[in-house]
Motif scaffolding. Structure first.
Motif, PDB file in Angstrom:
ATOM      1  N   ILE A 239       0.734  -1.097   0.106  1.00 47.95           N
ATOM      2  CA  ILE A 239      -0.064   0.028   0.153  1.00 47.95           C
ATOM      3  C   ILE A 239       0.957   1.437  -0.023  1.00 47.95           C
ATOM      4  CG2 ILE A 239      -0.098   0.340   2.653  1.00 47.95           C
ATOM      5  CD1 ILE A 239      -3.091   1.132   2.109  1.00 47.95           C
ATOM      6  N   GLN A 240       0.266   2.185  -0.655  1.00 44.36           N
ATOM      7  CA  GLN A 240       1.211   3.602  -0.615  1.00 44.36           C
ATOM      8  C   GLN A 240      -0.203   4.634  -0.589  1.00 44.36           C
ATOM      9  OE1 GLN A 240       2.858   5.296  -4.136  1.00 44.36           O
ATOM     10  NE2 GLN A 240       4.144   6.553  -2.896  1.00 44.36           N
ATOM     11  N   ILE A 241      -0.011   5.358   0.585  1.00 45.69           N
ATOM     12  CA  ILE A 241      -0.906   6.361   0.946  1.00 45.69           C
ATOM     13  C   ILE A 241      -0.328   7.642   0.682  1.00 45.69           C
ATOM     14  CG2 ILE A 241      -2.551   7.447   2.761  1.00 45.69           C
ATOM     15  CD1 ILE A 241      -3.012   4.881   3.722  1.00 45.69           C
ATOM     16  N   LEU A 242      -0.955   8.702  -0.134  1.00 44.37           N
ATOM     17  CA  LEU A 242      -0.310  10.047  -0.111  1.00 44.37           C
ATOM     18  C   LEU A 242      -1.156  11.117   0.459  1.00 44.37           C
ATOM     19  CD1 LEU A 242       0.411   9.980  -4.087  1.00 44.37           C
ATOM     20  CD2 LEU A 242       1.875   9.554  -2.092  1.00 44.37           C
ATOM     21  N   CYS A 243      -0.608  12.084   1.004  1.00 49.88           N
ATOM     22  CA  CYS A 243      -1.582  13.127   1.964  1.00 49.88           C
ATOM     23  C   CYS A 243      -1.414  14.309   1.202  1.00 49.88           C
ATOM     24  CB  CYS A 243      -0.923  13.232   3.141  1.00 49.88           C
ATOM     25  SG  CYS A 243      -2.023  14.348   4.055  1.00 49.88           S
ATOM     26  N   LYS A 244      -2.526  14.961   0.715  1.00 47.54           N
ATOM     27  CA  LYS A 244      -2.347  16.369  -0.047  1.00 47.54           C
ATOM     28  C   LYS A 244      -2.969  17.379   1.082  1.00 47.54           C
ATOM     29  CE  LYS A 244      -2.578  14.174  -4.621  1.00 47.54           C
ATOM     30  NZ  LYS A 244      -3.248  14.097  -6.014  1.00 47.54           N
ATOM     31  N   HIS A 245      -2.262  18.651   0.905  1.00 46.30           N
ATOM     32  CA  HIS A 245      -2.591  19.778   1.683  1.00 46.30           C
ATOM     33  C   HIS A 245      -3.358  20.709   0.758  1.00 46.30           C
ATOM     34  CE1 HIS A 245       0.088  17.544   4.374  1.00 46.30           C
ATOM     35  NE2 HIS A 245      -0.564  17.950   5.561  1.00 46.30           N
ATOM     36  N   ARG A 246      -4.397  21.279   1.122  1.00 53.62           N
ATOM     37  CA  ARG A 246      -4.974  22.423   0.634  1.00 53.62           C
ATOM     38  C   ARG A 246      -5.461  23.640   1.423  1.00 53.62           C
ATOM     39  NH1 ARG A 246      -7.454  22.483  -4.416  1.00 53.62           N
ATOM     40  NH2 ARG A 246      -7.020  20.238  -4.564  1.00 53.62           N
ATOM     41  N   CYS A 247      -5.008  24.717   1.032  1.00 48.17           N
ATOM     42  CA  CYS A 247      -5.335  26.192   1.969  1.00 48.17           C
ATOM     43  C   CYS A 247      -6.853  26.166   2.229  1.00 48.17           C
ATOM     44  CB  CYS A 247      -4.603  27.209   1.069  1.00 48.17           C
ATOM     45  SG  CYS A 247      -4.775  28.808   2.196  1.00 48.17           S
ATOM     46  N   ALA A 248      -7.151  26.201   3.530  1.00 52.03           N
ATOM     47  CA  ALA A 248      -8.638  26.590   3.873  1.00 52.03           C
ATOM     48  C   ALA A 248      -9.259  27.865   3.159  1.00 52.03           C
ATOM     49  CB  ALA A 248      -8.919  26.226   5.077  1.00 52.03           C
ATOM     50  N   ASP A 319      -0.305  10.491  10.516  1.00 54.37           N
ATOM     51  CA  ASP A 319       0.829   9.952  10.002  1.00 54.37           C
ATOM     52  C   ASP A 319       0.545   9.098   9.008  1.00 54.37           C
ATOM     53  OD1 ASP A 319       3.577   8.181   9.966  1.00 54.37           O
ATOM     54  OD2 ASP A 319       4.251   9.550  11.206  1.00 54.37           O
ATOM     55  N   VAL A 320       1.120   9.242   7.730  1.00 54.83           N
ATOM     56  CA  VAL A 320       0.682   8.376   6.487  1.00 54.83           C
ATOM     57  C   VAL A 320       1.484   6.927   6.724  1.00 54.83           C
ATOM     58  CG1 VAL A 320       1.462   7.898   4.155  1.00 54.83           C
ATOM     59  CG2 VAL A 320       0.606   9.972   4.651  1.00 54.83           C
ATOM     60  N   GLN A 321       2.457   7.088   7.275  1.00 50.95           N
ATOM     61  CA  GLN A 321       3.415   5.565   7.449  1.00 50.95           C
ATOM     62  C   GLN A 321       2.445   4.755   8.565  1.00 50.95           C
ATOM     63  OE1 GLN A 321       7.366   5.524   7.601  1.00 50.95           O
ATOM     64  NE2 GLN A 321       7.730   3.781   8.940  1.00 50.95           N
ATOM     65  N   ASP A 322       1.777   5.302   9.633  1.00 54.62           N
ATOM     66  CA  ASP A 322       1.204   4.590  10.660  1.00 54.62           C
ATOM     67  C   ASP A 322       0.035   4.036  10.066  1.00 54.62           C
ATOM     68  OD1 ASP A 322       3.052   5.399  12.638  1.00 54.62           O
ATOM     69  OD2 ASP A 322       1.898   6.958  13.474  1.00 54.62           O
ATOM     70  N   MET A 323      -0.497   4.812   9.061  1.00 57.07           N
ATOM     71  CA  MET A 323      -1.775   4.110   8.327  1.00 57.07           C
ATOM     72  C   MET A 323      -1.272   2.850   7.461  1.00 57.07           C
ATOM     73  SD  MET A 323      -4.340   7.416   7.152  1.00 57.07           S
ATOM     74  CE  MET A 323      -3.007   8.370   6.506  1.00 57.07           C
ATOM     75  N   GLU A 324      -0.329   3.364   6.802  1.00 57.83           N
ATOM     76  CA  GLU A 324       0.097   2.062   5.874  1.00 57.83           C
ATOM     77  C   GLU A 324       0.410   0.860   6.544  1.00 57.83           C
ATOM     78  OE1 GLU A 324       2.368   4.689   2.334  1.00 57.83           O
ATOM     79  OE2 GLU A 324       3.406   4.063   4.057  1.00 57.83           O
ATOM     80  N   GLU A 325       1.108   0.946   7.847  1.00 57.75           N
ATOM     81  CA  GLU A 325       1.702  -0.116   8.665  1.00 57.75           C
ATOM     82  C   GLU A 325       0.244  -0.679   9.150  1.00 57.75           C
ATOM     83  OE1 GLU A 325       4.333   1.520  11.482  1.00 57.75           O
ATOM     84  OE2 GLU A 325       5.895   1.709  10.025  1.00 57.75           O
ATOM     85  N   HIS A 326      -0.649  -0.005   9.540  1.00 56.69           N
ATOM     86  CA  HIS A 326      -1.774  -0.664  10.174  1.00 56.69           C
ATOM     87  C   HIS A 326      -2.454  -1.492   9.154  1.00 56.69           C
ATOM     88  CE1 HIS A 326      -5.776  -0.907  12.011  1.00 56.69           C
ATOM     89  NE2 HIS A 326      -6.220  -0.782  10.935  1.00 56.69           N
TER      90      HIS A 326
END
Length: 369
Positions: A239-248, A319-326
């Motif tokens: 699995i690879q999870i990407l996190c994207k940030h967007r200005c509110a 944390d993206v890595q925590d999600m992937e490890e889960h």
């Protein structure tokens, strides 16, 4: 003959009124930044304002908040596609704003008033719907990913209804996980769209969604476009999870994000803000082993957020890595796939396995010595 410059200058006007509904920064299809507002030019006349100078947003918003009359100079009238009998107002860097006293009082724009679905259906396209209370009847079309101004956004349509009728509502990214079928909500700052001669609603960057007491509405037998899903079970082997940030504030996607710092400067509006104030969305690629065969699937933001919320593990979203490890270590999963092959829902497949506590609780008086 007058020069083009003189002709353009002669087209400029001065208009007075009250400003309402100043939007956050928006981005056009040509990647130009702008914001919109409404100018009340008399007791009952309202005109859409489009300003292509982002620096003027603060002064427009302040005038709207304080309900002070303004005089806008160096503006231009434009054909209004949402109100053929009226006109839009175009502002640019040369436009100036001056506080003035007017002979009429500010009035809540019709688009900011609470509407019913029947009234929304009589509006034209690209009209603002200030307030609407409705019930989510059922998910409509399946989730899909749409590229908007260079950014991939998750989109899902829902069927909503009130006592006057029903229609479709398109929600985007984090808005999707804010609603559930058979629950009622107060929506603000929606926008009308038209497809095949029918009006539907869409969320906007400034849309808010608040759950309210259940609305009692009639049953609608003609609801269509129910989502067709396939259920698969298997083990996540990669699995690879990407996190994207967007200005509110301006909705600009951040190409790079100073995650280890407590603050980050937006690449769009240039404002320094707390990292926690940015909206986060997730997308992922999943390798699911089913019946001995590996399948590469895409998991949506709504599926990821709903899963960790249902598991009471929202802290892992930090944390993206925590999600992937889960996902790698949690065993087997059951996923629902829509027609585009996107994972719209994921749940753990729980097996009934005895643990050490089961043996300790049993009567051991007859156990061999």
């Amino acid at each position: 003959m007058a020069s083009p410059a003189k002709i353009a200058k002669q087209d400029l006007e001065t208009l007075q009124g009250f400003l309402h509904c100043v939007s956050p920064t928006l981005v056009s299809k040509r990647n130009s930044k702008y914001f919109t507002a409404l100018l009340q030019t008399s007791r009952d006349d309202f005109h859409k304002v489009i300003c292509f100078c982002q620096e003027k947003q603060t002064s427009f918003a302040q005038a709207s908040k304080n309900k002070t009359g303004v005089k806008l100079t160096n503006v231009k009238r434009s054909i209004s596609y949402s109100d053929p009998s009226g006109f839009d107002i175009l502002c640019n860097r040369s436009t100036t704003l001056e506080v003035v006293t007017l002979s009429f009082l500010p009035k809540v724009p019709p688009s900011s008033a609470k509407l019913t679905i029947a009234k929304v259906q009589r509006l034209g396209p690209r009209q603002t719907v200030g307030v609407l209370t409705a019930k989510i009847l059922a998910p409509g079309s399946h989730n899909r990913v749409v590229n908007v101004n260079g950014s991939d956004l998750e989109l899902q349509e829902f069927q909503i209804g009130d006592s006057s009728g029903h229609l479709k509502l398109s929600l985007w990214d984090q808005q999707i996980v804010q609603v559930e079928p058979q629950k009622s909500y107060k929506f603000t700052n929606l926008s009308t769209r038209e497809r095949e001669g029918r009006i539907y609603l869409s969320g906007t960057p400034s849309t808010t969604i608040v759950e309210i007491d259940d609305l009692q509405i009639p049953e609608f037998s003609e609801l269509t476009d129910a989502e067709k899903l396939s259920e698969w079970s298997g083990t996540i082997t990669g699995i690879q999870i990407l996190c994207k940030h967007r200005c509110a504030k301006c909705q600009t996607a951040q190409n790079e994000f100073a995650g280890k710092s407590s603050v980050h400067r937006c690449i769009g509006c240039k404002l320094m803000q707390k990292c926690s104030s940015y909206n986060k969305t997730y997308t992922g690629t999943v390798s699911l082993t089913k019946d001995g065969t590996d399948h590469t699937l895409t998991i949506t933001n709504s599926a990821i957020r709903s899963y960790f919320s249902e598991q009471d593990m929202c802290h892992l979203l930090q944390d993206v890595q925590d999600m992937e490890e889960h996902f790698i270590n949690a065993g087997d999963f059951s996923v629902l796939l829509n027609e585009d092959g996107l994972i719209s829902k994921i749940t753990r497949t729980v097996e009934d396995k005895p643990d050490a506590a089961d043996y300790q609780d049993k009567d051991t008086s007859n156990a061999p010595q």
